[in-house]
Motif scaffolding. Structure first.
Motif, PDB file in Angstrom:
ATOM      1  N   ASP A  47      34.063  59.453  37.314  1.00 26.71           N
ATOM      2  CA  ASP A  47      34.800  58.186  37.355  1.00 26.71           C
ATOM      3  C   ASP A  47      36.082  58.322  38.177  1.00 26.71           C
ATOM      4  O   ASP A  47      36.966  59.125  37.843  1.00 26.71           O
ATOM      5  CB  ASP A  47      35.136  57.764  35.921  1.00 26.71           C
ATOM      6  CG  ASP A  47      35.220  56.265  35.765  1.00 26.71           C
ATOM      7  OD1 ASP A  47      35.068  55.549  36.761  1.00 26.71           O
ATOM      8  OD2 ASP A  47      35.435  55.813  34.616  1.00 26.71           O
ATOM      9  N   ASP A  48      36.170  57.546  39.241  1.00 30.96           N
ATOM     10  CA  ASP A  48      37.394  57.440  40.057  1.00 30.96           C
ATOM     11  C   ASP A  48      37.730  58.720  40.826  1.00 30.96           C
ATOM     12  O   ASP A  48      38.886  58.941  41.194  1.00 30.96           O
ATOM     13  CB  ASP A  48      38.607  57.039  39.206  1.00 30.96           C
ATOM     14  CG  ASP A  48      38.587  55.581  38.784  1.00 30.96           C
ATOM     15  OD1 ASP A  48      37.504  54.956  38.816  1.00 30.96           O
ATOM     16  OD2 ASP A  48      39.659  55.047  38.427  1.00 30.96           O
ATOM     17  N   CYS A  86      34.462  50.120  39.285  1.00 34.13           N
ATOM     18  CA  CYS A  86      33.400  50.793  38.513  1.00 34.13           C
ATOM     19  C   CYS A  86      32.102  50.011  38.371  1.00 34.13           C
ATOM     20  O   CYS A  86      31.042  50.451  38.827  1.00 34.13           O
ATOM     21  CB  CYS A  86      33.907  51.100  37.107  1.00 34.13           C
ATOM     22  SG  CYS A  86      35.412  52.062  37.026  1.00 34.13           S
ATOM     23  N   ASP A 322      32.364  57.383  41.699  1.00 35.13           N
ATOM     24  CA  ASP A 322      31.810  56.018  41.792  1.00 35.13           C
ATOM     25  C   ASP A 322      32.497  55.152  42.850  1.00 35.13           C
ATOM     26  O   ASP A 322      31.970  54.114  43.237  1.00 35.13           O
ATOM     27  CB  ASP A 322      31.751  55.322  40.419  1.00 35.13           C
ATOM     28  CG  ASP A 322      33.108  55.133  39.763  1.00 35.13           C
ATOM     29  OD1 ASP A 322      34.111  55.717  40.229  1.00 35.13           O
ATOM     30  OD2 ASP A 322      33.159  54.381  38.758  1.00 35.13           O
ATOM     31  N   HIS A 323      33.644  55.590  43.328  1.00 32.46           N
ATOM     32  CA  HIS A 323      34.352  54.955  44.458  1.00 32.46           C
ATOM     33  C   HIS A 323      35.562  55.827  44.752  1.00 32.46           C
ATOM     34  O   HIS A 323      35.835  56.776  44.006  1.00 32.46           O
ATOM     35  CB  HIS A 323      34.791  53.518  44.120  1.00 32.46           C
ATOM     36  CG  HIS A 323      35.442  53.424  42.772  1.00 32.46           C
ATOM     37  ND1 HIS A 323      36.684  53.949  42.523  1.00 32.46           N
ATOM     38  CD2 HIS A 323      34.981  52.957  41.585  1.00 32.46           C
ATOM     39  CE1 HIS A 323      36.969  53.781  41.248  1.00 32.46           C
ATOM     40  NE2 HIS A 323      35.959  53.191  40.645  1.00 32.46           N
TER      41      HIS A 323
HETATM   42 CA   LIG Z   1      35.416  54.114  38.506  1.00 31.57          CA
END
Ligand SMILES: [Ca+2]
Length: 474
Positions: A47-48, A86, A322-323
């Motif tokens: 995540d992130d 997300c 995710d990005h």
């Molecule tokens: Ca994210």
């Protein structure tokens, strides 16, 4: 070479790539050393996590396990998410559909509400006999950082089992602070008491290791969703201790003050960020680094399990963020922009028998390509309406000509979308179909995207061609 000629050559690549076939699956499976062609999948979502790792040319961050996976498989240097927050990003990559098709364009809509019958990537494997499990955040988790929302992760449809873990009471203790005096709730860090397994990601790794031990006699699809380095920036204290705060380097803005973000969201956040002292900037970046190194250490336990249980030759491994994320560039400390920092994401892939193991790939790939890629590697027929293209051929030859463009978008309220296209040379962005702004950056001369050339007469032709390219996917 003129700009038109550069673009024309980029256009030609699409035709060239479209005529290419994939690696013969039989060869891949034969290389796996088994008459049973059903490879396992370990699908790791972080995540992130932006392209911040030793293997991505950032030596000051401690990521030995990410680097180990990159050395074994393939590191993609130009992989792009389709939406830089997300839920829309994860929905897109796990359904193989672009955000305008999923119509999941924010963090409030669960994809099953708008796509009740879509067959997700893990669901495809489940329908074909794989045992599927999700630990942590795979699909977007609704309900905040402490949520254990297994509905959000689509248990029962995409997964045979799913679990989200919580920190222990001890893991919630520790030293830290909110960097905005509480004004921006998420913007806090904590060097936590306890050890790895007092945190959800430590429990994620423990569950994954147990799973690998127990399930190794049948094909599986294990989705492992690490929560860190996402905010709030909580990790065991030993990972903060890797980074003396004064050692953290801050981004340099060549103009003296960061130019405004086009269509900045969270203007209150920006005001709070503008009040950061350099000490607070360093604390933020240090906390993100601590979370990344904590996540890396958990990854290491899972990679060790692949070693111990001799699973490498029958397991595909994908790891992605995710990005992307801004760590102070343009005064922004978050995601949700259309600069390369936010649209580009880490992607590492290992496939048994891959010819180009250990080599990086600089070709453009999109996260929407992951679904058809994994389906091909698994020997499965994907749904006919997928919008990406399998990049299995790149695993054999990472330098072959490939996609001409990668598309990323974000939302900006009232349904307005920012849409961006990235080619080898350019990034071109339109806000609300251009009515609210246009940006054009030369990634060769200006990789930090400081100089917007959209209104420069000398670049009118290239802007026009890129606008047409953008509309192909809009
Ligand atoms: Ca994210």
């Amino acid at each position: 070479m003129g700009q038109n000629e550069i673009l024309r050559r980029e256009f030609l690549r699409l035709g060239a790539a479209g005529a290419m076939g994939g690696l013969p699956l039989r060869a891949l499976h034969a290389a796996a050393g088994s008459s049973e062609p059903r490879l396992n999948v370990l699908f790791i979502t972080v995540d992130d996590w932006r392209n911040e790792a030793g293997c991505y040319g950032v030596p000051e961050i401690h990521t030995p396990n990410i680097d180990r996976l990159a050395a074994r498989g393939m590191r993609f240097d130009r992989a792009y998410c389709q939406f830089s927050i997300c839920n829309p990003s994860r929905t897109s990559l796990l359904t193989g559909l672009r955000p305008d098709t999923t119509r999941v364009l924010d963090n409030t809509v669960h994809f099953r509400k708008v796509l009740p019958d879509v067959v997700t990537l893990p669901q495809l494997f489940r329908q074909n006999g794989w045992y599927t499990a999700s630990y942590g955040k795979t699909f977007h988790v609704f309900g905040g950082a402490d949520s254990q929302d297994v509905v959000g992760v689509n248990a029962g449809q995409s997964f045979d089992e799913a679990e989200i873990f919580k920190p222990t009471a001890r893991g919630q203790q520790g030293e830290g602070r909110n960097l905005t005096g509480g004004e921006v709730r998420w913007c806090s860090w904590k060097a936590a008491e306890g050890d790895d397994e007092d945190q959800p990601d430590g429990q994620n790794a423990r569950a994954a290791v147990r799973f690998l031990e127990q399930r190794r006699d049948r094909p599986f699809f294990l989705a492992l969703g690490f929560h860190k380095p996402h905010d709030p920036f909580i990790a065991p204290k030993k990972y903060f201790d890797l980074y003396p705060v004064d050692s953290i380097k801050l981004p340099q803005d060549p103009s003296g003050r960061a130019p405004d973000l086009p269509h900045a969201i969270g203007s209150g956040w920006r005001t709070a960020f503008d009040r950061f002292t350099d000490r607070e900037r360093r604390e933020f970046k240090r906390a993100y680094y601590a979370g990344t190194s904590f996540m890396d250490a958990q990854l290491g336990k899972v990679l060790d399990a692949l070693d111990s249980f001799q699973l490498w030759d029958k397991t595909i491994v994908v790891m992605l963020g995710d990005h992307g994320y801004h760590l102070g560039e343009r005064g922004w400390w978050n995601k949700n922009t259309l600069f390369d920092l936010s649209a580009r994401s880490p992607l590492l892939v290992w496939a048994p028998g891959m010819k180009a193991a250990g080599r990086p790939c600089t070709r453009l790939v999109e996260f929407v390509d992951l679904y058809p890629t994994l389906a091909e590697l698994g020997g499965l027929r994907p749904p006919a309406n997928l919008e990406g293209r399998s990049f299995v051929p790149l695993l054999a030859d990472p330098q072959r000509l490939w996609k001409q463009a990668a598309y990323t978008q974000v939302g900006r309220g009232r349904g307005a979308q920012g849409r961006s296209v990235r080619t080898d040379r350019w990034r071109y962005t339109e806000w609300a179909e251009g009515r609210e702004g246009i940006e054009l950056y030369d990634q060769v001369r200006d990789p930090s995207e400081w100089h917007n050339l959209a209104r420069d007469p000398g670049h009118a032709a290239v802007a026009k061609e890129l606008s047409a390219l953008l509309k192909e996917k809009s």
